[in-house]
Design a protein around this motif. Structure first.
Motif, short mmCIF file in Angstrom:
data_model
loop_
_atom_site.label_atom_id
_atom_site.label_comp_id
_atom_site.label_asym_id
_atom_site.label_seq_id
_atom_site.Cartn_x
_atom_site.Cartn_y
_atom_site.Cartn_z
N GLN A 73 0.80 -1.22 0.00
CA GLN A 73 0.00 0.00 0.00
C GLN A 73 0.83 1.27 0.00
N GLN A 74 2.03 1.21 0.59
CA GLN A 74 2.84 2.42 0.68
C GLN A 74 3.66 2.69 -0.58
N LYS A 75 3.64 1.77 -1.54
CA LYS A 75 4.45 1.92 -2.76
C LYS A 75 3.58 2.54 -3.86
N THR A 76 3.86 3.79 -4.17
CA THR A 76 3.10 4.44 -5.23
C THR A 76 3.70 4.12 -6.59
N GLY A 77 2.91 4.32 -7.62
CA GLY A 77 3.39 4.10 -8.97
C GLY A 77 3.55 2.64 -9.33
N ARG A 78 3.02 1.74 -8.52
CA ARG A 78 3.22 0.31 -8.78
C ARG A 78 2.24 -0.20 -9.84
N HIS A 79 2.67 -1.24 -10.53
CA HIS A 79 1.81 -1.90 -11.52
C HIS A 79 1.43 -3.29 -11.06
N MET A 80 2.03 -3.75 -9.96
CA MET A 80 1.67 -5.04 -9.38
C MET A 80 0.95 -4.79 -8.06
N GLU A 81 -0.03 -5.62 -7.77
CA GLU A 81 -0.73 -5.56 -6.49
C GLU A 81 -0.54 -6.90 -5.79
N PRO A 82 0.35 -6.98 -4.81
CA PRO A 82 0.53 -8.23 -4.07
C PRO A 82 -0.39 -8.27 -2.84
N PHE A 83 -0.99 -9.42 -2.62
CA PHE A 83 -1.88 -9.62 -1.48
C PHE A 83 -1.63 -10.99 -0.86
N VAL A 84 -1.82 -11.08 0.45
CA VAL A 84 -2.06 -12.37 1.08
C VAL A 84 -3.57 -12.40 1.28
N ILE A 85 -4.21 -13.47 0.85
CA ILE A 85 -5.67 -13.54 0.89
C ILE A 85 -6.11 -14.73 1.73
N ASP A 86 -6.94 -14.44 2.73
CA ASP A 86 -7.57 -15.50 3.53
C ASP A 86 -8.91 -15.81 2.88
N ILE A 87 -9.11 -17.07 2.51
CA ILE A 87 -10.36 -17.49 1.88
C ILE A 87 -11.14 -18.31 2.90
N HIS A 88 -12.33 -17.87 3.22
CA HIS A 88 -13.17 -18.55 4.21
C HIS A 88 -13.92 -19.71 3.54
N PRO A 89 -14.15 -20.78 4.29
CA PRO A 89 -14.79 -21.96 3.68
C PRO A 89 -16.25 -21.70 3.31
N GLU A 90 -16.66 -22.29 2.18
CA GLU A 90 -18.04 -22.28 1.74
C GLU A 90 -18.36 -23.69 1.24
N GLU A 91 -19.55 -24.15 1.53
CA GLU A 91 -19.92 -25.49 1.06
C GLU A 91 -20.16 -25.50 -0.45
N SER A 92 -20.81 -24.47 -0.95
CA SER A 92 -21.07 -24.39 -2.40
C SER A 92 -20.84 -22.97 -2.86
N PRO A 93 -19.60 -22.64 -3.24
CA PRO A 93 -19.28 -21.28 -3.63
C PRO A 93 -20.12 -20.79 -4.81
N GLU A 94 -20.68 -19.58 -4.67
CA GLU A 94 -21.40 -18.95 -5.77
C GLU A 94 -20.53 -17.81 -6.27
N PHE A 95 -20.39 -17.69 -7.58
CA PHE A 95 -19.50 -16.66 -8.08
C PHE A 95 -19.86 -16.29 -9.51
N GLN A 96 -19.31 -15.17 -9.93
CA GLN A 96 -19.42 -14.73 -11.31
C GLN A 96 -18.00 -14.59 -11.84
N LEU A 97 -17.77 -15.11 -13.04
CA LEU A 97 -16.45 -14.99 -13.65
C LEU A 97 -16.17 -13.54 -13.99
N SER A 98 -14.90 -13.14 -13.93
CA SER A 98 -14.55 -11.79 -14.32
C SER A 98 -13.34 -11.85 -15.24
N ALA A 99 -13.17 -10.78 -16.02
CA ALA A 99 -12.01 -10.68 -16.91
C ALA A 99 -11.56 -9.23 -16.93
N HIS A 100 -10.26 -9.03 -17.00
CA HIS A 100 -9.69 -7.68 -17.07
C HIS A 100 -8.29 -7.80 -17.63
N GLU A 101 -7.72 -6.70 -18.03
CA GLU A 101 -6.37 -6.74 -18.58
C GLU A 101 -5.37 -7.13 -17.49
#
Length: 194
Positions: A109-137
């Motif tokens: 977050q403190q690095k301006t002008g960046r083109h990469m976004e690094p994250f650590v992501i915690d994914i919570h459990p779901e029995e039947s995930p509902e989602f919509q596909l996405s696309a971007h450059e």
């Protein structure tokens, strides 16, 4: 742990207003509805990264502009101990009922002008995930630190376990979620050309 998504909507609104761009113009440029944009700006809904990237493009800014904490130059060190107590961003991840299934911990977050976004992501459990596909450059790299995840990419579904990784072009419809009933922790790096 505090959640920092509340500042993203106001940042988007501030940038849009400073550029004298109407919600309808952002809607036309991004392909999102005016209602979706209004909901995001008023912090009623925080979508997955795909729509945020489309809004950033519509406003002519980097995605990181919505997440930036400061204007620091030079390298950014993110200590594990600090990350645990730092803020996170929760996304509904495109779920139809807008439950929050993923907690994003930004690492630059403190690095301006960046083109990469690094994250650590915690994914919570779901029995039947509902989602919509996405696309971007851009491109995405995901490394599974713990648990098991599914990545839908085009017409294929890939199951990744601890230690597995995947690198793909984001322009193809995709979605990342936990394997049914499984929690996971991943390192994700999103590259967005500007």
């Amino acid at each position: 742990m505090t959640t920092t998504h509340s500042f993203i909507g106001s940042k988007i609104k501030g940038i849009r207003e400073s550029k004298n761009i109407s919600i309808d113009e952002v809607s036309e440029r991004s392909g999102l509805t005016a209602e979706q944009i209004n909901s995001i700006e008023n912090d009623k809904n925080l979508p997955s990264l795909g729509p945020l990237i489309k809004i950033a493009r519509a406003l002519g800014v980097r995605l990181g502009t919505f997440l930036d904490d400061s204007d620091a130059l030079g390298p950014i060190v993110c200590r594990a101990a600090d990350r645990e107590k730092d803020s996170s961003i929760s996304f509904s991840n495109g779920a139809t009922d807008a439950r929050q299934h993923m907690e994003y911990h930004p690492l630059a977050q403190q690095k301006t002008g960046r083109h990469m976004e690094p994250f650590v992501i915690d994914i919570h459990p779901e029995e039947s995930p509902e989602f919509q596909l996405s696309a971007h450059e851009g491109e995405e790299f995901i490394y599974v630190m713990q648990g098991e995840v599914e990545i839908v990419y085009g017409k294929q579904t890939y199951t990744l376990k601890e230690g597995d990784s995947i690198f793909y072009d984001s322009i193809v419809n995709h979605h990342v979620h936990g394997a049914p009933g499984k929690a996971a922790k991943i390192l994700a790096v999103v590259y967005i050309p500007f």
